[in-house]
Design an enzyme around this catalytic site. Structure first.
Site, PDB file in Angstrom:
ATOM      1  N   ASP A 140       0.841  -1.199   0.000  1.00 19.16           N
ATOM      2  CA  ASP A 140       0.000   0.000   0.000  1.00 19.16           C
ATOM      3  C   ASP A 140       0.874   1.246   0.000  1.00 19.16           C
ATOM      4  OD1 ASP A 140      -2.131  -1.707   0.340  1.00 19.16           O
ATOM      5  OD2 ASP A 140      -2.162  -1.473   2.522  1.00 19.16           O
ATOM      6  N   LYS A 141       0.261   2.361  -0.375  1.00 20.12           N
ATOM      7  CA  LYS A 141       1.001   3.638  -0.405  1.00 20.12           C
ATOM      8  C   LYS A 141       1.676   3.933   0.944  1.00 20.12           C
ATOM      9  CE  LYS A 141       0.384   8.449  -1.694  1.00 20.12           C
ATOM     10  NZ  LYS A 141      -0.539   9.521  -2.039  1.00 20.12           N
TER      11      LYS A 141
END
Ligand code: URA
Length: 232
Positions: A98-99
Site C-alpha cells: 500500500d502507499k
C-alpha cells in the site's frame, strides 16, 4: 535486435539520442565502429558506447526498501519505479505494498518469476512488522493460525507474534488486497504503521529506506527454486 534498441533497453539513453551518438561514431560492436542504428546485434555481442561496455541482460531483479508515499500501480504519480531510475522500463513491482506501507519490495521484468512469487500455491513467506492503535488481543494468535475469515476470502494460516501489546510480527504466505490491515481490523485494531521486513529469505539488511540494490545470481536462483512447485 537493432543496435539502438539494444542500447535503449539497457537504459543508455533515449532512442533519438542514441541514434545521434551511433551516427557520430561513438558505438562499437565487437570492436568495430558502427554508424548504423539499424545494425542487428545479438545479446552476446560486445557493445560499447563512448568507450564503455554496455552488457545486455534480459532480466533485472531489484530489492527496494520502499518508503511510505509511493504507489505500486502505474496510474498515479510517485510510483515506486521512480526510485530506481536506472531500471529497464518494463521492470514492475512483484505484488503490491500500500502507499503507506514501507519495506521490502521486489521489482523485476521477469514476469514468469513474479507470477510464481505471488502465487499463494508456492507458500512464499512474507514477514510484516505492524503497530496498532489498540492492544492486540492474545486471541488473535490462534485466530490467525487457524485461518481468518475475511469478507471475501479465508486467509491461509498465519503466524502472529506480539512482542509488545501494540506491536506485532505477522508472517503470511499470500498477499490479498490490504490483507494485513484487514486481518488486524477483524481483531478490532487499526494498523497505524506497517513495514514488510522479509520476503522469503530476503531482508532489508544494508538497504536504508528509499534505497535499492540488485539481487545477485544466487538470490535469483534461490527464489526460482522456491517456486518450482508452481507449473502455471
Ligand atoms: N497488507 C496490507 O494490508 N498492506 C500492505 O501494504 C501489504 C500487506
Amino acid at each position: 535486435m537493432r543496435l539502438d534498441r539494444y542500447l535503449a533497453e539497457m537504459n543508455a539513453g533515449t532512442r533519438s539520442e542514441l541514434k545521434k551518438r551511433i551516427r557520430k561514431g561513438e558505438v562499437t560492436v565487437n570492436g568495430v565502429c558502427i554508424r548504423d542504428a539499424d545494425h542487428q546485434v545479438e545479446e552476446e555481442d560486445i557493445v560499447t558506447l563512448g568507450g564503455e561496455e554496455i552488457a545486455y541482460h534480459r532480466y533485472e531483479y531489484y530489492l527496494l526498501h520502499k518508503p511510505a508515499g509511493y504507489v505500486c500501480t502505474l496510474d498515479r504519480s510517485l510510483q515506486v519505479t521512480e526510485l530506481i531510475p536506472e531500471a529497464r522500463k518494463d521492470v514492475m513491482p512483484v505484488g503490491r505494498l500500500d502507499k503507506d506501507t514501507e519495506g521490502l519490495l521486489l521489482l523485476t521484468n521477469d514476469g514468469q518469476l513474479a507470477h510464481k512469487l505471488i502465487s499463494p500455491r508456492n507458500h512464499v513467506e512474507k514477514l510484516y512488522y505492524a503497530e496498532t492503535d489498540l492492544p492486540i488481543p492474545e486471541a488473535a494468535i490462534e485466530a490467525f493460525a487457524e485461518g481468518l475469515e475475511l469478507e471475501d476470502f479465508k486467509a491461509m494460516p498465519a503466524k502472529l507474534q506480539i512482542p509488545e501489546e501494540r506491536k506485532a510480527f505477522l508472517t503470511i504466505c499470500e498477499g490479498k488486497y490490504h490483507q494485513v490491515r484487514r486481518m488486524f481490523a477483524k481483531m478490532g485494531c487499526e494498523v497505524l504503521y506497517l513495514r514488510r521486513e522479509r520476503f522469503d529469505f530476503l531482508d532489508l539488511s544494508g538497504v536504508p529506506c528509499g534505497e535499492h540494490r540488485l539481487l545477485n545470481e544466487e538470490e535469483v536462483a534461490l527464489l526460482k527454486k522456491h517456486c518450482e512447485k508452481t507449473t502455471d
